[in-house]
Write a protein that holds these residues in place. Structure first.
Motif, PDB file in Angstrom:
ATOM      1  N   THR A   9      -5.090  -1.698  -5.356  1.00  0.00           N
ATOM      2  CA  THR A   9      -5.677  -0.737  -4.426  1.00  0.00           C
ATOM      3  C   THR A   9      -4.522  -0.066  -3.709  1.00  0.00           C
ATOM      4  OG1 THR A   9      -7.679  -2.073  -4.128  1.00  0.00           O
ATOM      5  CG2 THR A   9      -7.176  -0.454  -2.409  1.00  0.00           C
ATOM      6  N   PHE A  10      -4.492   1.268  -3.738  1.00  0.00           N
ATOM      7  CA  PHE A  10      -3.356   1.991  -3.171  1.00  0.00           C
ATOM      8  C   PHE A  10      -3.794   3.292  -2.514  1.00  0.00           C
ATOM      9  CE2 PHE A  10      -4.034   3.664  -7.340  1.00  0.00           C
ATOM     10  CZ  PHE A  10      -3.669   5.001  -7.295  1.00  0.00           C
ATOM     11  N   HIS A  11      -2.924   3.836  -1.678  1.00  0.00           N
ATOM     12  CA  HIS A  11      -3.170   5.072  -0.942  1.00  0.00           C
ATOM     13  C   HIS A  11      -2.289   6.164  -1.524  1.00  0.00           C
ATOM     14  CE1 HIS A  11      -2.969   7.849   2.533  1.00  0.00           C
ATOM     15  NE2 HIS A  11      -4.216   7.433   2.710  1.00  0.00           N
ATOM     16  N   GLU A  12      -2.894   7.330  -1.762  1.00  0.00           N
ATOM     17  CA  GLU A  12      -2.128   8.453  -2.303  1.00  0.00           C
ATOM     18  C   GLU A  12      -2.811   9.754  -1.906  1.00  0.00           C
ATOM     19  OE1 GLU A  12      -0.195   8.301  -6.349  1.00  0.00           O
ATOM     20  OE2 GLU A  12      -1.850   9.682  -6.736  1.00  0.00           O
ATOM     21  N   GLY A  13      -2.045  10.683  -1.406  1.00  0.00           N
ATOM     22  CA  GLY A  13      -2.580  11.998  -1.069  1.00  0.00           C
ATOM     23  C   GLY A  13      -3.711  11.979  -0.063  1.00  0.00           C
ATOM     24  N   GLY A  14      -3.667  11.036   0.870  1.00  0.00           N
ATOM     25  CA  GLY A  14      -4.679  10.967   1.915  1.00  0.00           C
ATOM     26  C   GLY A  14      -5.954  10.239   1.531  1.00  0.00           C
ATOM     27  N   ALA A  15      -5.964   9.557   0.379  1.00  0.00           N
ATOM     28  CA  ALA A  15      -7.166   8.849  -0.068  1.00  0.00           C
ATOM     29  C   ALA A  15      -6.792   7.505  -0.693  1.00  0.00           C
ATOM     30  CB  ALA A  15      -7.935   9.700  -1.075  1.00  0.00           C
ATOM     31  N   TRP A  16      -7.814   6.645  -0.851  1.00  0.00           N
ATOM     32  CA  TRP A  16      -7.642   5.308  -1.424  1.00  0.00           C
ATOM     33  C   TRP A  16      -8.179   5.277  -2.845  1.00  0.00           C
ATOM     34  CZ3 TRP A  16      -4.668   1.867   0.888  1.00  0.00           C
ATOM     35  CH2 TRP A  16      -4.407   2.052   2.243  1.00  0.00           C
ATOM     36  N   TYR A  17      -7.468   4.562  -3.735  1.00  0.00           N
ATOM     37  CA  TYR A  17      -7.819   4.473  -5.151  1.00  0.00           C
ATOM     38  C   TYR A  17      -7.593   3.055  -5.650  1.00  0.00           C
ATOM     39  CZ  TYR A  17      -7.262   9.549  -5.001  1.00  0.00           C
ATOM     40  OH  TYR A  17      -7.379  10.868  -4.687  1.00  0.00           O
ATOM     41  N   ASN A  18      -8.120   2.792  -6.856  1.00  0.00           N
ATOM     42  CA  ASN A  18      -7.837   1.562  -7.590  1.00  0.00           C
ATOM     43  C   ASN A  18      -7.315   1.947  -8.964  1.00  0.00           C
ATOM     44  OD1 ASN A  18      -8.697  -0.633  -5.853  1.00  0.00           O
ATOM     45  ND2 ASN A  18     -10.741   0.189  -6.100  1.00  0.00           N
ATOM     46  N   ARG A  19      -6.449   1.091  -9.481  1.00  0.00           N
ATOM     47  CA  ARG A  19      -5.952   1.277 -10.847  1.00  0.00           C
ATOM     48  C   ARG A  19      -5.605  -0.087 -11.418  1.00  0.00           C
ATOM     49  NH1 ARG A  19      -0.655   4.037  -8.664  1.00  0.00           N
ATOM     50  NH2 ARG A  19       0.324   2.198  -7.745  1.00  0.00           N
ATOM     51  N   ILE A  20      -5.511  -0.121 -12.724  1.00  0.00           N
ATOM     52  CA  ILE A  20      -5.030  -1.322 -13.395  1.00  0.00           C
ATOM     53  C   ILE A  20      -3.566  -1.078 -13.721  1.00  0.00           C
ATOM     54  CG2 ILE A  20      -5.251  -2.806 -15.415  1.00  0.00           C
ATOM     55  CD1 ILE A  20      -8.248  -2.000 -15.449  1.00  0.00           C
ATOM     56  N   ASP A  21      -2.709  -1.954 -13.241  1.00  0.00           N
ATOM     57  CA  ASP A  21      -1.271  -1.807 -13.435  1.00  0.00           C
ATOM     58  C   ASP A  21      -0.958  -1.666 -14.916  1.00  0.00           C
ATOM     59  OD1 ASP A  21       1.453  -1.760 -12.714  1.00  0.00           O
ATOM     60  OD2 ASP A  21       1.632  -3.913 -13.101  1.00  0.00           O
ATOM     61  N   GLY A  22      -0.206  -0.633 -15.248  1.00  0.00           N
ATOM     62  CA  GLY A  22       0.189  -0.393 -16.629  1.00  0.00           C
ATOM     63  C   GLY A  22      -0.763   0.482 -17.415  1.00  0.00           C
ATOM     64  N   GLU A  23      -1.923   0.814 -16.838  1.00  0.00           N
ATOM     65  CA  GLU A  23      -2.909   1.662 -17.495  1.00  0.00           C
ATOM     66  C   GLU A  23      -2.892   3.051 -16.878  1.00  0.00           C
ATOM     67  OE1 GLU A  23      -5.338   0.550 -19.932  1.00  0.00           O
ATOM     68  OE2 GLU A  23      -4.062  -1.231 -20.025  1.00  0.00           O
ATOM     69  N   LYS A  24      -3.294   4.047 -17.631  1.00  0.00           N
ATOM     70  CA  LYS A  24      -3.399   5.406 -17.096  1.00  0.00           C
ATOM     71  C   LYS A  24      -4.708   5.559 -16.340  1.00  0.00           C
ATOM     72  CE  LYS A  24      -0.575   7.765 -20.465  1.00  0.00           C
ATOM     73  NZ  LYS A  24      -0.456   8.896 -21.366  1.00  0.00           N
ATOM     74  N   GLY A  25      -4.680   6.416 -15.333  1.00  0.00           N
ATOM     75  CA  GLY A  25      -5.899   6.725 -14.596  1.00  0.00           C
ATOM     76  C   GLY A  25      -6.137   5.792 -13.426  1.00  0.00           C
ATOM     77  N   ALA A  26      -7.039   6.236 -12.572  1.00  0.00           N
ATOM     78  CA  ALA A  26      -7.412   5.474 -11.381  1.00  0.00           C
ATOM     79  C   ALA A  26      -8.861   5.790 -11.054  1.00  0.00           C
ATOM     80  CB  ALA A  26      -6.508   5.846 -10.214  1.00  0.00           C
ATOM     81  N   THR A  27      -9.510   4.892 -10.309  1.00  0.00           N
ATOM     82  CA  THR A  27     -10.863   5.156  -9.830  1.00  0.00           C
ATOM     83  C   THR A  27     -10.787   5.525  -8.359  1.00  0.00           C
ATOM     84  OG1 THR A  27     -11.243   2.828  -9.344  1.00  0.00           O
ATOM     85  CG2 THR A  27     -11.954   3.620 -11.502  1.00  0.00           C
ATOM     86  N   GLY A  28     -11.694   6.358  -7.931  1.00  0.00           N
ATOM     87  CA  GLY A  28     -11.699   6.833  -6.555  1.00  0.00           C
ATOM     88  C   GLY A  28     -11.769   8.345  -6.563  1.00  0.00           C
ATOM     89  N   PRO A  29     -11.619   8.950  -5.439  1.00  0.00           N
ATOM     90  CA  PRO A  29     -11.225   8.336  -4.173  1.00  0.00           C
ATOM     91  C   PRO A  29     -12.379   7.604  -3.503  1.00  0.00           C
ATOM     92  CG  PRO A  29     -11.571  10.675  -3.847  1.00  0.00           C
ATOM     93  CD  PRO A  29     -11.760  10.398  -5.314  1.00  0.00           C
ATOM     94  N   ARG A  31     -14.085   6.154   0.251  1.00  0.00           N
ATOM     95  CA  ARG A  31     -14.246   6.632   1.632  1.00  0.00           C
ATOM     96  C   ARG A  31     -13.298   5.940   2.606  1.00  0.00           C
ATOM     97  NH1 ARG A  31     -19.417   8.958   3.051  1.00  0.00           N
ATOM     98  NH2 ARG A  31     -19.301   7.767   4.983  1.00  0.00           N
ATOM     99  N   SER A  32     -12.932   4.698   2.290  1.00  0.00           N
ATOM    100  CA  SER A  32     -12.057   3.936   3.182  1.00  0.00           C
ATOM    101  C   SER A  32     -11.268   2.914   2.376  1.00  0.00           C
ATOM    102  CB  SER A  32     -12.879   3.199   4.244  1.00  0.00           C
ATOM    103  OG  SER A  32     -13.656   2.186   3.634  1.00  0.00           O
ATOM    104  N   LYS A  33     -10.242   2.345   3.008  1.00  0.00           N
ATOM    105  CA  LYS A  33      -9.477   1.277   2.375  1.00  0.00           C
ATOM    106  C   LYS A  33     -10.388   0.093   2.070  1.00  0.00           C
ATOM    107  CE  LYS A  33      -5.442  -1.696   3.000  1.00  0.00           C
ATOM    108  NZ  LYS A  33      -4.339  -2.088   3.904  1.00  0.00           N
ATOM    109  N   ALA A  34     -11.278  -0.241   3.015  1.00  0.00           N
ATOM    110  CA  ALA A  34     -12.188  -1.377   2.821  1.00  0.00           C
ATOM    111  C   ALA A  34     -13.083  -1.168   1.596  1.00  0.00           C
ATOM    112  CB  ALA A  34     -13.028  -1.599   4.069  1.00  0.00           C
ATOM    113  N   ASP A  35     -13.607   0.047   1.422  1.00  0.00           N
ATOM    114  CA  ASP A  35     -14.444   0.332   0.242  1.00  0.00           C
ATOM    115  C   ASP A  35     -13.636   0.168  -1.042  1.00  0.00           C
ATOM    116  OD1 ASP A  35     -16.616   0.884   1.866  1.00  0.00           O
ATOM    117  OD2 ASP A  35     -16.457   3.066   1.653  1.00  0.00           O
ATOM    118  N   ALA A  36     -12.409   0.671  -1.036  1.00  0.00           N
ATOM    119  CA  ALA A  36     -11.557   0.564  -2.224  1.00  0.00           C
ATOM    120  C   ALA A  36     -11.228  -0.893  -2.521  1.00  0.00           C
ATOM    121  CB  ALA A  36     -10.278   1.373  -2.030  1.00  0.00           C
TER     122      ALA A  36
END
Length: 68
Positions: A9-29, A31-36
């Motif tokens: 779970t990481f923050h980028e460009g003012g929003a929170w996302y999830n990704r799998i390390d080593g994979e392309k793409g992310a889910t999100g954005p 609404r909050s860090k807690a949701d992510a």
């Protein structure tokens, strides 16, 4: 094929996302860090991987192991 990296779970460009390390793409954005984090933990449980949550500055905040 099952992903092998941890879920992050990481923050980028003012929003929170999830990704799998080593994979392309992310889910999100999200609404909050807690949701992510909630979604990232659930994904890590399903995949039996660790979940790592980072602060806005990229520093590791918490890590939870869901692997075997």
């Amino acid at each position: 094929m099952m992903p092998t990296g941890d879920v992050e779970t990481f923050h980028e460009g003012g929003a929170w996302y999830n990704r799998i390390d080593g994979e392309k793409g992310a889910t999100g954005p999200y609404r909050s860090k807690a949701d992510a984090i909630d979604e990232g933990r659930e994904q890590a449980r399903r995949l039996r991987r660790d979940h790592a949550a980072y602060n806005e500055d990229g520093e590791l905040d918490e890590r939870t192991a869901y692997g075997d």
